[in-house]
Motif scaffolding. Structure first.
Motif, PDB file in Angstrom:
ATOM      1  N   LYS A  47       0.827  -1.192   0.000  1.00 54.20           N
ATOM      2  CA  LYS A  47       0.000   0.000   0.000  1.00 54.20           C
ATOM      3  C   LYS A  47       0.869   1.251   0.000  1.00 54.20           C
ATOM      4  CE  LYS A  47      -3.752   2.276   2.533  1.00 54.20           C
ATOM      5  NZ  LYS A  47      -4.647   2.191   3.727  1.00 54.20           N
ATOM      6  N   GLU A  48       1.914   1.264   0.847  1.00 52.38           N
ATOM      7  CA  GLU A  48       2.811   2.408   0.900  1.00 52.38           C
ATOM      8  C   GLU A  48       3.603   2.548  -0.396  1.00 52.38           C
ATOM      9  OE1 GLU A  48       2.387   0.235   3.246  1.00 52.38           O
ATOM     10  OE2 GLU A  48       2.121   1.229   5.189  1.00 52.38           O
ATOM     11  N   VAL A  49       4.033   1.408  -0.964  1.00 55.82           N
ATOM     12  CA  VAL A  49       4.779   1.453  -2.221  1.00 55.82           C
ATOM     13  C   VAL A  49       3.904   2.025  -3.336  1.00 55.82           C
ATOM     14  CG1 VAL A  49       5.864   0.056  -4.025  1.00 55.82           C
ATOM     15  CG2 VAL A  49       6.390  -0.385  -1.617  1.00 55.82           C
ATOM     16  N   ALA A  50       2.646   1.596  -3.388  1.00 57.95           N
ATOM     17  CA  ALA A  50       1.731   2.088  -4.430  1.00 57.95           C
ATOM     18  C   ALA A  50       1.572   3.597  -4.328  1.00 57.95           C
ATOM     19  CB  ALA A  50       0.373   1.403  -4.309  1.00 57.95           C
ATOM     20  N   PHE A  51       1.416   4.102  -3.103  1.00 55.82           N
ATOM     21  CA  PHE A  51       1.234   5.548  -2.937  1.00 55.82           C
ATOM     22  C   PHE A  51       2.520   6.293  -3.296  1.00 55.82           C
ATOM     23  CE2 PHE A  51       0.042   9.454  -0.548  1.00 55.82           C
ATOM     24  CZ  PHE A  51      -1.214   9.632  -1.113  1.00 55.82           C
ATOM     25  N   ALA A  52       3.667   5.734  -2.941  1.00 53.74           N
ATOM     26  CA  ALA A  52       4.942   6.363  -3.294  1.00 53.74           C
ATOM     27  C   ALA A  52       5.141   6.378  -4.803  1.00 53.74           C
ATOM     28  CB  ALA A  52       6.095   5.625  -2.611  1.00 53.74           C
ATOM     29  N   LEU A  53       4.799   5.299  -5.472  1.00 52.24           N
ATOM     30  CA  LEU A  53       4.932   5.242  -6.927  1.00 52.24           C
ATOM     31  C   LEU A  53       4.045   6.285  -7.594  1.00 52.24           C
ATOM     32  CD1 LEU A  53       5.036   1.373  -7.522  1.00 52.24           C
ATOM     33  CD2 LEU A  53       6.920   2.989  -7.859  1.00 52.24           C
ATOM     34  N   MET A  54       2.855   6.501  -7.047  1.00 51.27           N
ATOM     35  CA  MET A  54       1.980   7.530  -7.612  1.00 51.27           C
ATOM     36  C   MET A  54       2.656   8.888  -7.536  1.00 51.27           C
ATOM     37  SD  MET A  54      -0.118  10.260  -6.668  1.00 51.27           S
ATOM     38  CE  MET A  54      -0.643   9.966  -4.972  1.00 51.27           C
ATOM     39  N   GLY A  96      -7.964   2.250  -8.536  1.00 51.90           N
ATOM     40  CA  GLY A  96      -8.011   2.873  -9.856  1.00 51.90           C
ATOM     41  C   GLY A  96      -7.689   4.349  -9.801  1.00 51.90           C
ATOM     42  N   ARG A  97      -7.950   4.956  -8.660  1.00 50.85           N
ATOM     43  CA  ARG A  97      -7.674   6.381  -8.489  1.00 50.85           C
ATOM     44  C   ARG A  97      -6.176   6.660  -8.615  1.00 50.85           C
ATOM     45  NH1 ARG A  97      -8.751  11.649  -8.886  1.00 50.85           N
ATOM     46  NH2 ARG A  97      -7.705  12.839  -7.249  1.00 50.85           N
ATOM     47  N   LEU A 149      -4.174   8.982 -11.499  1.00 47.23           N
ATOM     48  CA  LEU A 149      -3.234  10.065 -11.209  1.00 47.23           C
ATOM     49  C   LEU A 149      -1.906   9.864 -11.942  1.00 47.23           C
ATOM     50  CD1 LEU A 149      -3.924  10.491  -7.394  1.00 47.23           C
ATOM     51  CD2 LEU A 149      -4.398  12.184  -9.168  1.00 47.23           C
ATOM     52  N   VAL A 150      -1.499   8.598 -12.096  1.00 47.14           N
ATOM     53  CA  VAL A 150      -0.264   8.315 -12.827  1.00 47.14           C
ATOM     54  C   VAL A 150      -0.464   8.490 -14.326  1.00 47.14           C
ATOM     55  CG1 VAL A 150       1.403   6.511 -13.426  1.00 47.14           C
ATOM     56  CG2 VAL A 150       0.656   6.783 -11.057  1.00 47.14           C
ATOM     57  N   ARG A 151      -1.587   8.029 -14.820  1.00 46.75           N
ATOM     58  CA  ARG A 151      -1.835   8.101 -16.270  1.00 46.75           C
ATOM     59  C   ARG A 151      -2.088   9.524 -16.757  1.00 46.75           C
ATOM     60  NH1 ARG A 151      -5.538   3.054 -16.703  1.00 46.75           N
ATOM     61  NH2 ARG A 151      -4.171   1.486 -17.624  1.00 46.75           N
ATOM     62  N   SER A 152      -2.992  10.228 -16.067  1.00 40.13           N
ATOM     63  CA  SER A 152      -3.444  11.512 -16.608  1.00 40.13           C
ATOM     64  C   SER A 152      -3.381  12.666 -15.609  1.00 40.13           C
ATOM     65  CB  SER A 152      -4.872  11.382 -17.144  1.00 40.13           C
ATOM     66  OG  SER A 152      -5.741  10.865 -16.143  1.00 40.13           O
ATOM     67  N   ASP A 167      -7.670  14.038  -3.811  1.00 42.61           N
ATOM     68  CA  ASP A 167      -8.888  14.255  -3.046  1.00 42.61           C
ATOM     69  C   ASP A 167      -8.529  14.415  -1.564  1.00 42.61           C
ATOM     70  OD1 ASP A 167      -8.505  11.679  -1.928  1.00 42.61           O
ATOM     71  OD2 ASP A 167      -9.843  10.739  -3.397  1.00 42.61           O
ATOM     72  N   ALA A 168      -9.545  14.644  -0.725  1.00 45.29           N
ATOM     73  CA  ALA A 168      -9.283  14.955   0.689  1.00 45.29           C
ATOM     74  C   ALA A 168      -8.543  13.828   1.390  1.00 45.29           C
ATOM     75  CB  ALA A 168     -10.605  15.257   1.400  1.00 45.29           C
ATOM     76  N   GLU A 169      -8.940  12.586   1.137  1.00 44.26           N
ATOM     77  CA  GLU A 169      -8.295  11.447   1.788  1.00 44.26           C
ATOM     78  C   GLU A 169      -6.844  11.316   1.328  1.00 44.26           C
ATOM     79  OE1 GLU A 169      -8.830   6.575   2.174  1.00 44.26           O
ATOM     80  OE2 GLU A 169     -10.421   7.804   1.302  1.00 44.26           O
TER      81      GLU A 169
END
Length: 908
Positions: A836-843, A875-876, A880-883, A888-890
């Motif tokens: 989960k942390e890696v996914a957010f960092a990659l974004m 998917g969110r 953010l990575v694609r386009s 958002d607030a969260e």
């Protein structure tokens, strides 16, 4: 004739985005006209020539690049040679000077320049152009130094007050103390007035549209004719357009994008792209000019061994260039059509270009906003209109949209008109010639608090105020806090031209645009306690074209000047957020007083309550969950907590609560009126360090405190926090085998404390990009060790923040290079655990911005999207990575590290 006390020359300087020019009038000669001052400059290595204009380009040669030329170069050689070496070329300083998304005094040009280049701030680059002009003038006229002449310096009509103040600062630092500012469209009209004292068919009651489009901006001005005192024709400026970064540079970018697609092979590397943009600028001028060829060939330098012949080229057909540029920037529009507010324009080079590329939409909307004006005459100005094709197309659009075709006012040498008109205005200021009246282009308002209900705005300066005039708000008295900061939100409107000084009005977001605030701190007398004093406001439009605001004691003789806030990055954009925060919940004074009592009962000298339940006690006292506490209440608590620092010495529990509440009340360190003052006061405790330094809970809260207010810390303060921590981590991670790392008294490397230190380091967004790169490499080296990736999600979070494409609060000039972010993302995807942390960092590392200099490559983006899909990321994040898009607030809470107070937002 001039008197002995008056300067011999009046000098006009057009400090342009692409070219600068100088004109002058010798006031000792009767009825003399403005003459162009040819500016000597390097046009080739070792070759100096005088040219009518000085290209606004700054080039720093590499060591040994030019024989006998080791100093920075401005002008023709800088422009021409720098086109092939863009990493050493600073361009568009004027556009950056008006960019509220960066620290305008930061050394950021060339944007993503070469590592060994000494970068300049937009203000410093402007100073160097002006200094070059001053030196050239002084060499030619040693008997009449430029510093002793009357200098008129032009600025876009739409420049905000910070940009105007910085322009004045650049000029004064260049050795030009005697100057005034003049709006560029007015300067162009002064030039026309001098050459054409009477236009055929022009009469009182008619309107003139000055359409000034240069390399960087579109500037629109309406002038109305009226009958003068003696029956002559007089002129009054009645409206100016909003600031638009939209001009010839955008056409260059559009043509470059088209050429890039024709080349095939995907996106060009930033270095090659910069060369292509400069080549497309040349192609545009040729293909849109007279006697244009049917096609134009662009050659690019090779990149890589596979390119045959050492270069590659693309052929641009004139017909396709016309379709792209004419239809793209001057499309046919309806009279009531509005510009798009969604970002569809270019984000190259980090500049916030106008969201809609259609200049004609902005033009018709401008005319509609000011009473559906159908201008009787139109005056073209700026390099954009050197092309007859573009002039004719704009007239065609106006005729179809308005069923009306204005008469074109003839103007020669569009590239020199502004400088000549500025010199003519200098003559008019001496009392010779007709002056365009109209004064202040917009109405200005100050945001103020009221006893009940929503904050309002008081009309401060009305549209039409003339230079040198002062406005006294004698009918209104204000309560001013002394020995505490006061910060006033500032608003402006180009359409509300009938509001009068002293009018108290609701803040209308549709017609009032927020601007950088103005502020002061009144320290008077020996007392330290906050107090209030009754004051009245007065303001004036100075003779040089800037605004001054003063507070005068009603029953005394003290007076204080309010300063425009030209602080660091994103301040202009934050004005909206600050206003939102200021209105996020009305604070009940009894609630503030009773909760202050709770705080003192826990942390004060006569404390009686348990410190471990402080936040719960405050929730019970306010009747609100902590997530709903408004910023106004939190900031009051900060001011209650800070003086209770002595409790830290009593016990570790008290120090931990004190640190925790102090940071919680001030997070994220900006966004509410006077937060910079609060951060400056909090910073004073830095020298005290942690009182209970042996207690890990206290040490962790210490790092959390600085992480929470990191957004309000200066670059220097962030470096002061980061440097010893980076040294400690380097000693621990990179130490030779068997060597013990040095110890820091307030950092012991426990798991919990280490996590908070990494979070702090990840939040220091004002660190230079080179420092962030070193920090990220250190962090990844640690993560790649066996087990590190499994246990430390905070370190992964920090890596994402350090390499983020879109900062939360920091300036864009400190973003790490895209290839560095690509490298980190590739290594991060090979690690295991903490998905989960890696996914957010990659974004964060790959979030799409549209800025080629920040975005990772398409291949890297594809790899990251694949990884996110394979590991069940939302998917969110993929979007953010694609386009790209806003968090958002969260997601903002996750990016910050905890929930933000209501009404406060991150810049990204």
């Amino acid at each position: 004739m001039i008197t002995d006390s008056e300067a011999r020359f009046v000098v006009g300087i057009d400090l342009g985005t692409t070219n600068s020019a100088v004109a002058y009038i010798d006031m000792r000669q009767e009825d003399s006209v403005a003459a162009v001052f040819p500016v000597p400059q390097l046009v080739a290595p070792g070759t100096v020539e005088a040219r009518d204009s000085l290209p606004s380009f700054h080039y720093e040669p590499a060591k040994g690049e030019f024989e006998n030329e080791e100093h920075p170069i401005v002008g023709v050689l800088a422009r021409d040679h720098g086109a092939a070496v863009p990493g050493r070329l600073a361009v568009s300083a004027k556009s950056w000077l008006s960019h509220g998304g960066v620290d305008r005094k930061a050394e950021l040009l060339p944007w993503h320049g070469a590592d060994d280049v000494k970068k300049l701030s937009p203000c410093e680059a402007s100073r160097r152009y002006l200094e070059h002009i001053r030196r050239a003038w002084d060499h030619a006229r040693p008997d009449a130094p430029l510093a002793e002449q009357d200098v008129v310096l032009t600025v876009p009509a739409s420049f905000d007050e910070v940009a105007r103040e910085l322009t004045v600062e650049a000029a004064r630092n260049a050795g030009l103390p005697k100057l005034c500012l003049l709006e560029e469209p007015q300067a162009a009209f002064y030039a026309w007035m001098r050459e054409h004292r009477e236009a055929d068919g022009m009469q009182a009651g008619q309107s003139i549209l000055v359409c000034d489009i240069g390399g960087g901006t579109t500037d629109l001005t309406l002038i109305e004719t009226e009958e003068g005192k003696h029956g002559e024709l007089a002129y009054r400026r009645i409206a100016v357009g909003e600031h638009l970064l939209l001009g010839g540079d955008n056409l260059d970018l559009a043509l470059a994008h088209h050429a890039e697609q024709k080349l095939g092979g995907g996106k060009l590397a930033p270095a090659v792209w910069s060369v292509l943009v400069r080549r497309c600028q040349q192609a545009k001028e040729i293909l849109l000019g007279t006697d244009a060829p049917e096609s134009y060939s662009i050659q690019l330098p090779a990149r890589g061994r596979s390119v045959v012949g050492g270069s590659r080229g693309v052929e641009l057909e004139r017909a396709e260039a016309l379709r792209l540029l004419v239809e793209g920037f001057l499309p046919q529009v309806a009279a009531n059509e509005k510009p798009s507010v969604r970002q569809s324009g270019f984000q190259e080079f980090g500049l916030p270009y106008a969201p809609d590329a259609a200049i004609t939409r902005y033009l018709t909307a401008f005319l509609a906003e000011h009473g559906d004006v159908r201008p009787d005459h139109i005056l073209f100005n700026g390099g954009f209109f050197e092309s007859a094709v573009l002039r004719e197309r704009l007239l065609e659009v106006l005729e179809k949209a308005l069923d009306w075709k204005p008469q074109v006012l003839r103007a020669d040498r569009l590239d020199l008109a502004v400088a000549c008109g500025a010199a003519e205005y200098g003559r008019v200021r001496r009392g010779q010639g007709t002056r365009i009246t109209g004064g202040l282009a917009r109405t200005y308002y100050l945001g103020i608090g009221v006893d009940h209900g929503e904050p309002s705005a008081v009309c401060l300066l009305p549209a039409g105020l003339e230079e040198g005039e002062t406005v006294q708000l004698q009918k209104r008295t204000f309560k001013l806090r002394i020995r505490k900061p006061v910060e006033f939100p500032l608003y402006t409107s180009g359409t509300r031209t009938t509001d009068q000084p002293g009018d108290l009005l609701p803040i209308d977001e549709a017609t009032m645009r927020p601007m950088p605030s103005i502020k002061t701190v009144i320290n008077t007398g020996k007392k330290k306690k906050a107090d209030t004093v009754a004051v009245q406001l007065h303001a004036r439009l100075t003779e040089i074209g800037t605004i001054e605001v003063w507070l005068a004691e009603k029953d005394g003789n003290r007076e204080w000047r309010l300063q425009f806030d030209a602080r660091a990055a994103t301040q202009t954009e934050r004005a909206v957020e600050e206003d939102t925060a200021n209105r996020a919940g009305v604070m009940d004074e009894s609630m503030a007083a009773s909760s202050a009592g709770v705080i003192k009962s826990v942390l004060g000298p006569g404390r009686t309550a348990d410190p471990n339940g402080l936040l719960s006690q405050l929730e019970a006292n306010t009747g609100l969950e902590r997530s709903a506490w408004p910023p106004a209440l939190l900031r009051r608590w900060f001011e209650e907590v800070l003086p209770l620092a002595d409790c830290r010495k009593a016990s570790p529990a008290l120090e931990a609560r004190w640190l925790n509440l102090l940071g919680y009340a001030l997070r994220p360190g900006y966004g509410f009126a006077a937060d910079d003052w609060r951060v400056a006061n909090a910073w004073r405790i830095k020298q005290d360090a942690v009182a209970n330094h042996r207690n890990e809970m206290c040490r962790a809260e210490w790092w959390i405190l600085w992480r929470r207010m990191a957004g309000g810390l200066t670059e220097h303060q962030q470096l002061e926090l980061a440097n010893p921590l980076i040294k400690q981590w380097s000693s621990r991670i990179l130490k030779p085998a068997g060597q013990k790392p040095a110890k820091l008294s307030n950092f012991q490397f426990g798991d919990h404390e280490s996590a908070e230190v990494w979070r702090l380091l990840g939040s220091l967004e004002r660190l230079p990009a080179s420092k962030k790169t070193m920090l990220g490499e250190l962090l990844l080296t640690w993560l790649e060790r066996k087990g590190a990736s499994i246990s430390n999600g905070a370190a992964v979070w920090a890596l994402g923040r350090i390499g983020a494409r879109v900062p939360n609060h920091g300036p864009l000039n400190t973003v790490v290079p895209a290839d560095t972010a690509e490298n980190w993302a590739g290594r991060l995807m090979k690690l295991h655990g903490k998905k989960k942390e890696v996914a957010f960092a990659l974004m964060h590392l790959a979030r799409h911005t549209g800025d080629r200099y920040r975005d990772v490559s398409d291949d890297t983006r594809t790899d990251i999207v694949t990884w996110l899909n394979e590991h069940g990321a939302s998917g969110r994040l993929t979007t953010l990575v694609r386009s790209g898009g806003l968090l958002d607030a969260e997601e903002q809470d996750q990016a910050f590290g905890e929930a933000l107070p209501p009404g406060l937002h991150l810049a990204g």
